[in-house]
Motif scaffolding. Structure first.
Motif, PDB file in Angstrom:
ATOM      1  N   SER A   1       3.013   1.572  -3.278  1.00  0.00           N
ATOM      2  CA  SER A   1       2.247   1.920  -4.489  1.00  0.00           C
ATOM      3  C   SER A   1       1.866   3.396  -4.486  1.00  0.00           C
ATOM      4  N   VAL A   2       1.444   3.885  -3.323  1.00  0.00           N
ATOM      5  CA  VAL A   2       1.027   5.286  -3.243  1.00  0.00           C
ATOM      6  C   VAL A   2       2.224   6.219  -3.410  1.00  0.00           C
TER       7      VAL A   2
ATOM      8  N   LEU B   1      -7.554   2.566  -2.951  1.00  0.00           N
ATOM      9  CA  LEU B   1      -6.343   3.320  -2.616  1.00  0.00           C
ATOM     10  C   LEU B   1      -6.555   4.833  -2.640  1.00  0.00           C
TER      11      LEU B   1
ATOM     12  N   LEU C   1      -5.952   6.958   0.605  1.00  0.00           N
ATOM     13  CA  LEU C   1      -4.536   6.997   0.961  1.00  0.00           C
ATOM     14  C   LEU C   1      -3.769   7.903   0.001  1.00  0.00           C
ATOM     15  N   GLN C   2      -4.065   7.772  -1.300  1.00  0.00           N
ATOM     16  CA  GLN C   2      -3.411   8.618  -2.298  1.00  0.00           C
ATOM     17  C   GLN C   2      -3.702  10.090  -2.050  1.00  0.00           C
TER      18      GLN C   2
ATOM     19  N   ARG D   1      -4.848  11.557 -11.793  1.00  0.00           N
ATOM     20  CA  ARG D   1      -5.975  10.899 -11.123  1.00  0.00           C
ATOM     21  C   ARG D   1      -6.639  11.909 -10.216  1.00  0.00           C
TER      22      ARG D   1
ATOM     23  N   LYS E   1      -9.353  -3.052 -11.788  1.00  0.00           N
ATOM     24  CA  LYS E   1      -8.574  -1.814 -11.673  1.00  0.00           C
ATOM     25  C   LYS E   1      -9.335  -0.757 -10.873  1.00  0.00           C
TER      26      LYS E   1
ATOM     27  N   VAL F   1      -9.285  -1.456  -7.148  1.00  0.00           N
ATOM     28  CA  VAL F   1      -7.995  -1.110  -6.528  1.00  0.00           C
ATOM     29  C   VAL F   1      -7.853   0.411  -6.420  1.00  0.00           C
ATOM     30  N   ARG F   2      -8.219   1.111  -7.506  1.00  0.00           N
ATOM     31  CA  ARG F   2      -8.093   2.585  -7.501  1.00  0.00           C
ATOM     32  C   ARG F   2      -8.971   3.207  -6.416  1.00  0.00           C
TER      33      ARG F   2
ATOM     34  N   LEU G   1       0.844  -1.212   0.000  1.00  0.00           N
ATOM     35  CA  LEU G   1       0.000   0.000   0.000  1.00  0.00           C
ATOM     36  C   LEU G   1       0.871   1.252   0.000  1.00  0.00           C
ATOM     37  N   ILE G   2       1.803   1.284   0.936  1.00  0.00           N
ATOM     38  CA  ILE G   2       2.667   2.467   1.057  1.00  0.00           C
ATOM     39  C   ILE G   2       3.503   2.662  -0.211  1.00  0.00           C
TER      40      ILE G   2
ATOM     41  N   ASP H   1      -0.237  -2.200 -12.044  1.00  0.00           N
ATOM     42  CA  ASP H   1      -1.001  -2.113 -13.304  1.00  0.00           C
ATOM     43  C   ASP H   1      -2.327  -1.387 -13.109  1.00  0.00           C
ATOM     44  N   SER H   2      -2.938  -1.614 -11.937  1.00  0.00           N
ATOM     45  CA  SER H   2      -4.236  -0.976 -11.676  1.00  0.00           C
ATOM     46  C   SER H   2      -4.105   0.536 -11.583  1.00  0.00           C
ATOM     47  N   LEU H   3      -2.959   1.000 -11.092  1.00  0.00           N
ATOM     48  CA  LEU H   3      -2.784   2.436 -10.915  1.00  0.00           C
ATOM     49  C   LEU H   3      -2.232   3.111 -12.174  1.00  0.00           C
ATOM     50  N   SER H   4      -2.005   2.342 -13.217  1.00  0.00           N
ATOM     51  CA  SER H   4      -1.548   2.945 -14.479  1.00  0.00           C
ATOM     52  C   SER H   4      -2.465   2.454 -15.604  1.00  0.00           C
TER      53      SER H   4
ATOM     54  N   ALA I   1       3.423   6.357  -7.007  1.00  0.00           N
ATOM     55  CA  ALA I   1       2.564   7.173  -7.882  1.00  0.00           C
ATOM     56  C   ALA I   1       2.706   8.660  -7.574  1.00  0.00           C
ATOM     57  N   THR I   2       3.215   9.005  -6.384  1.00  0.00           N
ATOM     58  CA  THR I   2       3.291  10.409  -5.983  1.00  0.00           C
ATOM     59  C   THR I   2       4.648  11.034  -6.298  1.00  0.00           C
ATOM     60  N   LEU I   3       5.706  10.253  -6.128  1.00  0.00           N
ATOM     61  CA  LEU I   3       7.056  10.815  -6.317  1.00  0.00           C
ATOM     62  C   LEU I   3       7.255  11.291  -7.755  1.00  0.00           C
ATOM     63  N   PRO I   4       7.912  12.438  -7.927  1.00  0.00           N
ATOM     64  CA  PRO I   4       8.080  12.978  -9.287  1.00  0.00           C
ATOM     65  C   PRO I   4       9.071  12.160 -10.120  1.00  0.00           C
TER      66      PRO I   4
ATOM     67  N   LEU J   1      -0.221  -6.440  -9.766  1.00  0.00           N
ATOM     68  CA  LEU J   1      -1.658  -6.134  -9.879  1.00  0.00           C
ATOM     69  C   LEU J   1      -1.928  -4.681  -9.475  1.00  0.00           C
TER      70      LEU J   1
END
Lengths: 167, 284
Positions: free
Chosen positions: A14-15, B38, B41-42, B128, B31, B34-35, A11-12, A62-65, A18-21, A59
């Motif tokens: 993945s987030v 999360l 948290l995001q 997002r 997808k 999951v989105r 969790l940590i 891929d879900s976050l992109s 996605a946040t880091l530049p 998983l």
């Protein structure tokens, strides 16, 4: 407890990933926290947990992109199993091992994902960009993997999931 | 023991093959789950990151705050004057339209949203947002910021939406040059070395003069983007290889790299340029 640690770390990571530049010099490759996690599990845990980490990490990534679901899971699983197969031949607590394996794992998975995307004609980047991306992934993998390994090792040692680092 | 291990490997291989070949509708469901899971948290991490950056910017800019304050006050005064003028023009326009028998243009609903993640990873250029289908967002809605067009909604889950940015080569917008009325198609040029956002407007009639600095707006053709949204300004004009058309490099007005708050335009039918912000908590 190991499962909880894995889910929490995923969790940590993945987030944060996605946040880091991203930067131009690395071909806009993201900080490979997820592949760092897969490397950690490949070096430190039994095969079933390696596969679980690889599948879940892929998983979530891929879900976050916009990547087709399963592509990264496949890449992580194959790379994770190869590392797990040869980990007895290397010193798994050495940072040089983490740098080398982290770089190769990240570049390998990037190359595989890129090939899949090109095959399905989902991306059309110039050759230079693709080369830069693979080189950038290699460099970032080598930089990030030791950090992720150290953090995860400390985290799991605190939780009692693994023995303290011996080196 | 060997038989059991073999069975496990076969099951895992099948699982991976199934995952890789799932139909699009099924993968989208996974997808989206999951989105949505999360998203909170995001949002927290994104907010924290944003505050850190703001804090740092504040510390760095403390010396210039008085000058900046004075400049902003002047800007506010100028903008207030412009708003007064525009209100007069709007009233006049409505009166003229009613005299000419045109139907009154409806206002559009805007869904305010916050950026919770950005993917400018070179393959795709996406954002997002923290608003999804539950808030009225839907695929193909135009997304704008206070500066101008940002992109379009690509996919939505219950609580999040993914936006394809204007800078993505696959995002194509029917556009018009405001000064001359020349039409063309704007598409992204992908990431640039210096982080700037460059788009290209193609298929511009070669007989219509286009100058650097010309404003480029959405034309309203194509049914996705409403007419009159500012895209950016012409930077450079050239003739294409065939010699039949001109193309122009466009500098996007909206700073796509630092966006924090945007609006999804709910009503996408071509027409009115007027926009109305949806109240927080309102449902479609």
């Amino acid at each position: 407890m190991r499962q909880v640690a894995l889910i929490f770390a995923l969790l940590i990571a993945s987030v944060l990933q996605a946040t880091l530049p991203t930067t131009a010099w690395s071909g806009w490759a993201p900080a490979p926290l997820m592949s760092g996690l897969v490397l950690y599990y490949s070096l430190m845990h039994r095969r079933a947990l390696v596969l679980e980490a690889a599948l879940l990490a892929g998983l979530v990534e891929d879900s976050l992109s916009l990547m087709p679901l399963g592509t990264t899971s496949f890449g992580f699983a194959v790379a994770g199993l190869i590392i797990e197969r040869y980990r007895d031949d290397v010193m798994e607590h050495q940072w040089t091992t983490h740098v080398a394996f982290g770089a190769m794992l990240n570049a390998g998975v990037t190359l595989f994902s890129m090939a899949m995307l090109l095959k399905d004609e989902l991306i059309h980047p110039p050759l230079f960009h693709m080369a830069l991306r693979v080189i950038g992934s290699f460099g970032l993998g080598g930089l990030v993997a030791p950090l992720v390994f150290a953090l995860m090792n400390r985290f799991e040692t605190t939780l009692g999931g693994v023995e303290a680092e011996s080196s | 023991m060997r038989e059991r291990r073999f069975t496990i490997w076969v099951v895992l291989a099948i699982l991976l093959l199934v995952l890789l070949n799932l139909p699009a509708a099924q993968t989208l469901g996974v997808k989206n789950a999951v989105r949505s899971g999360l998203a909170p948290l995001q949002e927290s991490v994104s907010n924290g990151w944003h505050r850190l950056r703001e804090g740092w910017a504040t510390v760095r800019g403390l010396g210039g705050m008085a000058i900046e304050n004075q400049r902003m006050a002047t800007e506010v005064a100028r903008l207030l004057g412009e708003v007064r003028d525009l209100k007069l023009l709007e009233r006049e326009n409505e009166q003229l339209r009613s005299v000419l028998g045109f139907t009154s243009r409806a206002q559009r609903d805007l869904i305010p949203a916050e950026v919770i993640a950005r993917s400018r990873d070179g393959w795709w250029q996406t954002l997002r947002l923290n608003k999804g289908a539950e808030h009225g967002a839907a695929p193909n809605q135009a997304v704008i910021s206070v500066d101008g067009l940002v992109g379009r909604v690509l996919s939505v889950s219950g609580r999040t939406s993914d936006v394809l940015l204007l800078s993505d080569p696959t995002c194509r917008v029917s556009a018009q040059i405001l000064r001359t009325g020349a039409f063309g198609i704007v598409s992204g040029r992908g990431p640039q070395w210096d982080g700037s956002v460059v788009c290209r407007m193609e298929f511009i009639n070669k007989n219509i003069p286009v100058q650097p600095g010309d404003e480029v707006i959405t034309s309203g053709l194509g049914g996705v983007f409403p007419r009159g949204l500012l895209i950016g300004y012409v930077d450079r004009v050239s003739t294409d290889r065939s010699g039949l058309y001109q193309y122009a490099d466009i500098i996007s007005k909206a700073d796509l790299g630092t966006l924090q708050y945007v609006f999804a335009v709910r009503d996408a039918s071509p027409g009115a340029p007027y926009l109305r912000v949806q109240q927080e908590g309102a449902r479609p």
